[in-house]
Design a protein around this motif. Structure first.
Motif, PDB file in Angstrom:
ATOM      1  N   ALA A  45      11.198  16.229   8.399  1.00  0.00           N
ATOM      2  CA  ALA A  45      11.776  14.913   8.090  1.00  0.00           C
ATOM      3  C   ALA A  45      10.672  13.888   7.841  1.00  0.00           C
ATOM      4  O   ALA A  45      10.757  13.084   6.908  1.00  0.00           O
ATOM      5  N   LEU A  46       9.635  13.954   8.667  1.00  0.00           N
ATOM      6  CA  LEU A  46       8.518  13.015   8.506  1.00  0.00           C
ATOM      7  C   LEU A  46       7.799  13.280   7.183  1.00  0.00           C
ATOM      8  O   LEU A  46       7.467  12.341   6.449  1.00  0.00           O
ATOM      9  N   GLY A  47       7.617  14.562   6.880  1.00  0.00           N
ATOM     10  CA  GLY A  47       6.983  14.936   5.609  1.00  0.00           C
ATOM     11  C   GLY A  47       7.792  14.427   4.425  1.00  0.00           C
ATOM     12  O   GLY A  47       7.241  13.893   3.453  1.00  0.00           O
ATOM     13  N   ALA A  48       9.111  14.567   4.530  1.00  0.00           N
ATOM     14  CA  ALA A  48       9.996  14.111   3.451  1.00  0.00           C
ATOM     15  C   ALA A  48       9.880  12.593   3.283  1.00  0.00           C
ATOM     16  O   ALA A  48       9.833  12.084   2.153  1.00  0.00           O
ATOM     17  N   TYR A  49       9.825  11.880   4.400  1.00  0.00           N
ATOM     18  CA  TYR A  49       9.719  10.415   4.324  1.00  0.00           C
ATOM     19  C   TYR A  49       8.378   9.995   3.714  1.00  0.00           C
ATOM     20  O   TYR A  49       8.333   9.144   2.824  1.00  0.00           O
ATOM     21  N   ILE A  50       7.307  10.643   4.189  1.00  0.00           N
ATOM     22  CA  ILE A  50       5.969  10.287   3.679  1.00  0.00           C
ATOM     23  C   ILE A  50       5.895  10.555   2.169  1.00  0.00           C
ATOM     24  O   ILE A  50       5.234   9.829   1.434  1.00  0.00           O
ATOM     25  N   SER A  51       6.620  11.604   1.709  1.00  0.00           N
ATOM     26  CA  SER A  51       6.572  11.927   0.278  1.00  0.00           C
ATOM     27  C   SER A  51       7.157  10.808  -0.585  1.00  0.00           C
ATOM     28  O   SER A  51       6.942  10.764  -1.794  1.00  0.00           O
ATOM     29  N   LEU A  52       7.929   9.906   0.037  1.00  0.00           N
ATOM     30  CA  LEU A  52       8.509   8.792  -0.728  1.00  0.00           C
ATOM     31  C   LEU A  52       7.593   7.559  -0.727  1.00  0.00           C
ATOM     32  O   LEU A  52       7.875   6.567  -1.386  1.00  0.00           O
ATOM     33  N   CYS A  53       6.516   7.629   0.054  1.00  0.00           N
ATOM     34  CA  CYS A  53       5.639   6.456   0.179  1.00  0.00           C
ATOM     35  C   CYS A  53       4.493   6.538  -0.830  1.00  0.00           C
ATOM     36  O   CYS A  53       4.086   7.628  -1.228  1.00  0.00           O
ATOM     37  N   ALA A  54       3.974   5.386  -1.208  1.00  0.00           N
ATOM     38  CA  ALA A  54       2.817   5.348  -2.110  1.00  0.00           C
ATOM     39  C   ALA A  54       1.545   5.512  -1.277  1.00  0.00           C
ATOM     40  O   ALA A  54       1.513   5.088  -0.122  1.00  0.00           O
ATOM     41  N   PHE A  55       0.546   6.121  -1.881  1.00  0.00           N
ATOM     42  CA  PHE A  55      -0.691   6.364  -1.134  1.00  0.00           C
ATOM     43  C   PHE A  55      -1.830   5.448  -1.570  1.00  0.00           C
ATOM     44  O   PHE A  55      -2.993   5.765  -1.430  1.00  0.00           O
ATOM     45  N   THR A  56      -1.457   4.342  -2.157  1.00  0.00           N
ATOM     46  CA  THR A  56      -2.468   3.346  -2.504  1.00  0.00           C
ATOM     47  C   THR A  56      -2.064   2.029  -1.860  1.00  0.00           C
ATOM     48  O   THR A  56      -0.879   1.754  -1.679  1.00  0.00           O
ATOM     49  N   ALA A  57      -3.052   1.245  -1.510  1.00  0.00           N
ATOM     50  CA  ALA A  57      -2.766  -0.074  -0.945  1.00  0.00           C
ATOM     51  C   ALA A  57      -3.670  -1.087  -1.620  1.00  0.00           C
ATOM     52  O   ALA A  57      -4.823  -0.777  -1.932  1.00  0.00           O
ATOM     53  N   SER A  58      -3.113  -2.247  -1.922  1.00  0.00           N
ATOM     54  CA  SER A  58      -3.945  -3.261  -2.573  1.00  0.00           C
ATOM     55  C   SER A  58      -4.098  -4.467  -1.650  1.00  0.00           C
ATOM     56  O   SER A  58      -3.224  -4.747  -0.820  1.00  0.00           O
ATOM     57  N   GLY A  59      -5.184  -5.128  -1.789  1.00  0.00           N
ATOM     58  CA  GLY A  59      -5.445  -6.318  -0.977  1.00  0.00           C
ATOM     59  C   GLY A  59      -6.589  -7.103  -1.574  1.00  0.00           C
ATOM     60  O   GLY A  59      -7.138  -6.719  -2.613  1.00  0.00           O
ATOM     61  N   LYS A  60      -6.888  -8.237  -0.935  1.00  0.00           N
ATOM     62  CA  LYS A  60      -7.977  -9.065  -1.463  1.00  0.00           C
ATOM     63  C   LYS A  60      -9.228  -8.880  -0.622  1.00  0.00           C
ATOM     64  O   LYS A  60      -9.168  -8.888   0.610  1.00  0.00           O
ATOM     65  N   ALA A  61     -10.355  -8.703  -1.307  1.00  0.00           N
ATOM     66  CA  ALA A  61     -11.636  -8.567  -0.614  1.00  0.00           C
ATOM     67  C   ALA A  61     -12.109  -9.947  -0.161  1.00  0.00           C
ATOM     68  O   ALA A  61     -11.490 -10.964  -0.484  1.00  0.00           O
ATOM     69  N   ALA A  62     -13.202  -9.961   0.604  1.00  0.00           N
ATOM     70  CA  ALA A  62     -13.718 -11.225   1.144  1.00  0.00           C
ATOM     71  C   ALA A  62     -14.054 -12.220   0.038  1.00  0.00           C
ATOM     72  O   ALA A  62     -13.899 -13.433   0.203  1.00  0.00           O
ATOM     73  N   ASP A  63     -14.496 -11.688  -1.124  1.00  0.00           N
ATOM     74  CA  ASP A  63     -14.859 -12.596  -2.217  1.00  0.00           C
ATOM     75  C   ASP A  63     -13.653 -12.985  -3.086  1.00  0.00           C
ATOM     76  O   ASP A  63     -13.800 -13.665  -4.098  1.00  0.00           O
ATOM     77  N   GLY A  64     -12.443 -12.548  -2.701  1.00  0.00           N
ATOM     78  CA  GLY A  64     -11.218 -12.951  -3.400  1.00  0.00           C
ATOM     79  C   GLY A  64     -10.786 -12.007  -4.508  1.00  0.00           C
ATOM     80  O   GLY A  64      -9.738 -12.207  -5.127  1.00  0.00           O
TER      81      GLY A  64
END
Lengths: 79, 460
Positions: free
Chosen positions: B137-156
């Motif tokens: 079940a956990l594997g199935a749930y993780i398969s629906l998630c994206a494996f990239t994350a975006s954010g802002k670095a210290a310099d913006g």
């Protein structure tokens, strides 16, 4: 089926469900405190044969203690 | 009173017919209510969700108290109100990693815990207790998630990190999709295992645990692949992930309804109506509202920990503090009303007995002792007072007198103290909670007076 019997059946089904009083017994509350203050012993209490924790709960608490310990070590290392 | 009216009506044949009709209607209504409540209570998916959330309750309470401790006791940020900032108590700051770690380990993994618990609860319903089931079940749930994350670095600059699992998928924001994924995976897995068509039969000499892992190999594989394929096809067709689609088109609208004032009032009204028919309203509706209100609470808790503005007024602790304080129907108000205005000895005796329980928000002695259940006179204020209280508390929070709820205290915490703790130490919240009980008292007064007259008429 009479209303009384149906009402009784419903109450029986409710009793079979997990209740708040089941997850907050004295022994469990102590275990929760141990998990915060000394996670390894808390985990021992969760997994011990005399533990009140049900099988699914043992899984989740194990996962939580592992995550807590990893975060704790990380916080100590990184300051 | 009803009995007296009934006796008066039995004087002619037409009214006897009316009384019989009335009884039949009442029976039909009760039957309908019991059928609906029974269906909700025994429905396997809802029962699994309810049990899972009940098991998650201590985890949530621990997590929120750790937030409170790390902010109010161990915070060493200069200018912040905290015990660690008092001269001589700065050593408390050293305990901060312990509470921060416990908070992180609990509140940030609620969705994962929920997926595992639902899968195991539902699996037990089908008689399948394989250790592989929660992992699948956990594997199935993780398969629906994206494996990239975006954010802002210290310099913006915008930075995209690959091969990571964002906490959006593991904390309360992932609850809703996690529930669906877990139920779907468990249903597929259990059906495949029960069909027995995908079993790989091993020779007799092979140990049973090794043979079992081969038996469940194909059901596990197929389950994860099906869920993953559904997610992939959905993303190819619509251009958005299934997780984002469910969050945007189901979770957010539902969240807007339940955390909006009219939606919330409707919810507590339904809950109290069920109670007046002797059905545990909170238990019946819990599976529907709990994930939504819990997600709203988790947002508040995260904002509190980060020191930013608290986003939601209505959340799980808001319900405990202002709609079910002293028990469903805010029966603490009824106890005060009975003690001050009731002339009925039976009511007074029960109120005295119920008082210690009411201090810990337990009201069964009143609901079944007076009773309030199937009692038309007391059922009306029982339904009205939580709505009045919630309206008042909502208005007080809106104007800033009452603090927003950031900690989930145990539901048995006494009134006043509960709101104080849940709001992270806001006195206005404690005052608002006490006023809510007094408002309920005002609502109950006329009905206690009616019950006095009812008693006099019965005696006559």
């Amino acid at each position: 089926m009479s209303l009384t019997k149906r009402g009784g059946d419903l109450n029986m089904k409710e009793k079979q469900e997990l209740q708040v009083t089941d997850v907050f017994t004295k022994s469990r509350i102590f275990t929760y405190l141990w998990i915060v203050f000394c996670p390894p012993y808390g985990l021992y209490r969760v997994l011990s044969p005399s533990s009140e924790f049900r099988r699914p709960e043992k899984w989740v608490w194990t996962m939580i203690v592992i995550c807590t310990l990893v975060t704790f070590v990380k916080l100590i290392i990184t300051g | 009173m009803h009995k007296i009216w009934g006796n008066a009506k039995r004087f002619n044949v037409n009214t006897v017919y009316t009384v019989e009709m009335e009884e039949k209607m009442k029976d039909k209504l009760m039957n309908g209510m019991l059928s609906a409540a029974g269906a909700m209570q025994t429905q396997r998916h809802l029962a699994a969700i309810k049990n899972a959330f009940m098991s998650l309750l201590p985890i949530i309470i621990i997590g929120s108290f750790c937030t409170l401790f790390s902010n109010v006791i161990c915070n060493t940020t200069p200018g912040f109100f905290s015990l660690a900032n008092i001269p001589g108590l700065s050593f408390l700051g050293k305990l901060n990693p312990m509470f921060t770690a416990a908070n992180y380990g609990t509140m940030n993994f609620i969705a994962i815990g929920c997926v595992i618990l639902i899968a195991m609860e539902l699996g037990e319903h089908y008689g399948i207790t394989d250790k592989a089931l929660p992992v699948v079940a956990l594997g199935a749930y993780i398969s629906l998630c994206a494996f990239t994350a975006s954010g802002k670095a210290a310099d913006g600059t915008e930075v995209v990190v690959t091969n990571v699992l964002s906490r959006v998928y593991t904390n309360a924001q992932g609850l809703f999709v996690g529930m669906f994924a877990s139920i779907a995976a468990t249903e597929i897995y259990c059906r495949l295992v029960k069909s027995g068509k995908l079993e790989i039969h091993m020779p007799d000499g092979v140990p049973s645990n090794v043979a079992r892992s081969f038996t469940i190999l194909f059901p596990s594989l197929i389950t994860v692949v099906i869920i993953s394929a559904v997610g992939m096809i959905f993303e190819m067709v619509t251009g958005m992930t299934l997780f984002n689609a469910i969050t945007a088109f189901i979770q957010k609208p539902l969240s807007h309804i339940l955390t909006s004032f009219p939606g919330y009032i409707t919810l507590i009204f339904i809950t109290t109506v069920l109670w007046t028919f002797g059905i545990h309203g909170t238990q019946v509706t819990k599976a529907v509202y709990e994930p939504i209100l819990l997600a709203a609470f988790a947002e508040n808790e995260a904002a509190y920990a980060a020191g930013t503005a608290i986003p939601n007024i209505i959340s799980t602790p808001f319900m405990s503090c202002f709609s079910t304080v002293t028990g469903a129907g805010i029966t603490g108000g009824l106890i005060i009303a009975i003690m001050l205005f009731s002339k009925r000895e039976d009511y007074k005796a029960i109120a005295k007995l119920a008082l210690p329980c009411a201090l810990f928000n337990i009201n069964e002695p009143l609901t079944f002792g007076l009773p309030i259940v199937m009692n038309p006179v007391l059922a009306i204020p029982f339904m009205i007072s939580p709505a009045v209280s919630a309206t008042f508390a909502y208005a007080m929070t809106k104007i800033g007198f009452c603090g927003r709820m950031v900690v989930n205290a145990p539901w048995t915490t006494p009134p006043g103290l509960m709101a104080f703790l849940c709001s992270g130490g806001n006195i206005g919240a404690a005052v608002t909670q006490i006023i809510c009980i007094l408002l309920a008292f005002v609502v109950y007064i006329p009905f206690v007076l009616i019950s006095n007259k009812q008693q006099v008429l019965t005696e006559e």
